[in-house]
Design a protein around this motif. Structure first.
Motif, PDB file in Angstrom:
ATOM      1  N   ARG A  65     -18.234  -6.990 -67.910  1.00  0.00           N
ATOM      2  CA  ARG A  65     -19.419  -6.173 -67.677  1.00  0.00           C
ATOM      3  C   ARG A  65     -20.196  -6.839 -66.559  1.00  0.00           C
ATOM      4  NH1 ARG A  65     -22.664  -2.652 -70.324  1.00  0.00           N
ATOM      5  NH2 ARG A  65     -24.903  -2.852 -70.071  1.00  0.00           N
ATOM      6  N   TYR A  90     -11.995  -2.766 -67.501  1.00  0.00           N
ATOM      7  CA  TYR A  90     -11.133  -3.159 -68.608  1.00  0.00           C
ATOM      8  C   TYR A  90      -9.693  -3.268 -68.124  1.00  0.00           C
ATOM      9  CZ  TYR A  90     -15.223  -1.471 -71.068  1.00  0.00           C
ATOM     10  OH  TYR A  90     -16.510  -1.270 -71.491  1.00  0.00           O
ATOM     11  N   ALA A 103     -11.990  -7.751 -70.390  1.00  0.00           N
ATOM     12  CA  ALA A 103     -13.070  -6.795 -70.164  1.00  0.00           C
ATOM     13  C   ALA A 103     -14.261  -7.539 -69.581  1.00  0.00           C
ATOM     14  CB  ALA A 103     -13.459  -6.107 -71.467  1.00  0.00           C
ATOM     15  N   VAL A 106      -6.669  -4.233 -75.167  1.00  0.00           N
ATOM     16  CA  VAL A 106      -7.609  -4.606 -74.114  1.00  0.00           C
ATOM     17  C   VAL A 106      -7.412  -6.095 -73.864  1.00  0.00           C
ATOM     18  CG1 VAL A 106     -10.033  -4.748 -73.414  1.00  0.00           C
ATOM     19  CG2 VAL A 106      -9.252  -2.833 -74.830  1.00  0.00           C
ATOM     20  N   ASN A 127     -18.573  -1.616 -65.952  1.00  0.00           N
ATOM     21  CA  ASN A 127     -17.591  -2.323 -66.765  1.00  0.00           C
ATOM     22  C   ASN A 127     -16.193  -2.059 -66.230  1.00  0.00           C
ATOM     23  OD1 ASN A 127     -19.555  -3.065 -68.953  1.00  0.00           O
ATOM     24  ND2 ASN A 127     -19.657  -0.854 -69.137  1.00  0.00           N
ATOM     25  N   LEU A 146     -13.181  -1.317 -76.747  1.00  0.00           N
ATOM     26  CA  LEU A 146     -13.441  -1.708 -75.366  1.00  0.00           C
ATOM     27  C   LEU A 146     -14.478  -2.827 -75.282  1.00  0.00           C
ATOM     28  CD1 LEU A 146     -13.519   1.797 -73.642  1.00  0.00           C
ATOM     29  CD2 LEU A 146     -11.686   0.093 -73.507  1.00  0.00           C
ATOM     30  N   ILE A 180      -6.076  -3.040 -69.422  1.00  0.00           N
ATOM     31  CA  ILE A 180      -5.455  -2.400 -70.594  1.00  0.00           C
ATOM     32  C   ILE A 180      -3.931  -2.544 -70.508  1.00  0.00           C
ATOM     33  CG2 ILE A 180      -5.172  -0.216 -71.832  1.00  0.00           C
ATOM     34  CD1 ILE A 180      -8.096  -0.699 -71.732  1.00  0.00           C
ATOM     35  N   ARG A 211     -15.482  -7.883 -74.382  1.00  0.00           N
ATOM     36  CA  ARG A 211     -16.149  -7.796 -73.081  1.00  0.00           C
ATOM     37  C   ARG A 211     -17.081  -8.976 -72.843  1.00  0.00           C
ATOM     38  NH1 ARG A 211     -18.874  -2.327 -72.530  1.00  0.00           N
ATOM     39  NH2 ARG A 211     -20.505  -3.313 -73.731  1.00  0.00           N
TER      40      ARG A 211
END
Length: 187
Positions: free
Chosen positions: A52, A66, A50, A47, A64, A98, A68, A102
């Motif tokens: 939110r 992400y 990230a 990840v 959210n 994850l 990757i 974040r």
């Protein structure tokens, strides 16, 4: 990698510009490359960023995104959690991975009564009449998703007969009836 974005659509645009062009999904078995239908091994998943996005604290809505990277292939993609439910749906180890990096940012929706083209239903509206709204799962008549994919769940207002955006706190409310799509015998 740091990612600054005004909202989730801005984040998607910026990530596409940085080569994150694969689409990933998440579930109990882990991450899946949606185009190929193949699983990504957790040990080969990184990840890179990230975010939110939370609406005002009293609204109870979050999404959210992400970034990757598949360490085995070098491919990069995005995982979108429009309804902030992956921590409940996917394996605990994946949910932890994850959420680990974040960052949270507030999105001032300015009291906008809609989200992604759908009328937004706040928790206070739901609390007044919880039987008015249901969560439909997998219905073929969902409106188009602004993220380029397809919605898998959406709120539905039984009184007005229209799809609506239910804020996250409603989706997590045990009073919300969940209605899975069932094909008719002739389909």
């Amino acid at each position: 990698m740091r990612l600054d974005a005004a909202d989730i659509l801005d984040a998607i645009r910026k990530l596409f510009g940085k080569g994150f062009d694969r689409r990933y999904g998440a579930g109990p078995a882990g991450l899946v490359d949606l185009a190929r239908g193949s699983a990504l091994k957790p040990s080969e998943t990184c990840v890179e960023a990230a975010l939110r996005f939370e609406s005002a604290h009293d609204v109870g809505d979050a999404s959210n995104i992400y970034a990757i990277r598949n360490l085995a292939t070098g491919e990069k993609g995005i995982l979108i959690d429009e309804f902030d439910v992956f921590d409940e749906l996917c394996a605990r180890a994946l949910a932890k991975q994850l959420a680990e990096k974040r960052e949270t940012t507030s999105v001032d929706d300015g009291g906008i009564p809609s989200k992604h083209g759908l009328r937004k239903v706040l928790k206070s509206d739901f609390d007044r009449d919880p039987t008015r709204y249901v969560l439909r799962e997998g219905f073929p008549d969902f409106p188009p998703c602004p993220f380029g994919g397809a919605f898998s769940i959406l709120g539905f207002d039984l009184a007005s007969g229209e799809y609506v955006w239910l804020v996250t706190s409603i989706i997590r409310d045990p009073r919300l009836a969940r209605i899975p799509y069932r094909r008719a015998a002739h389909e």
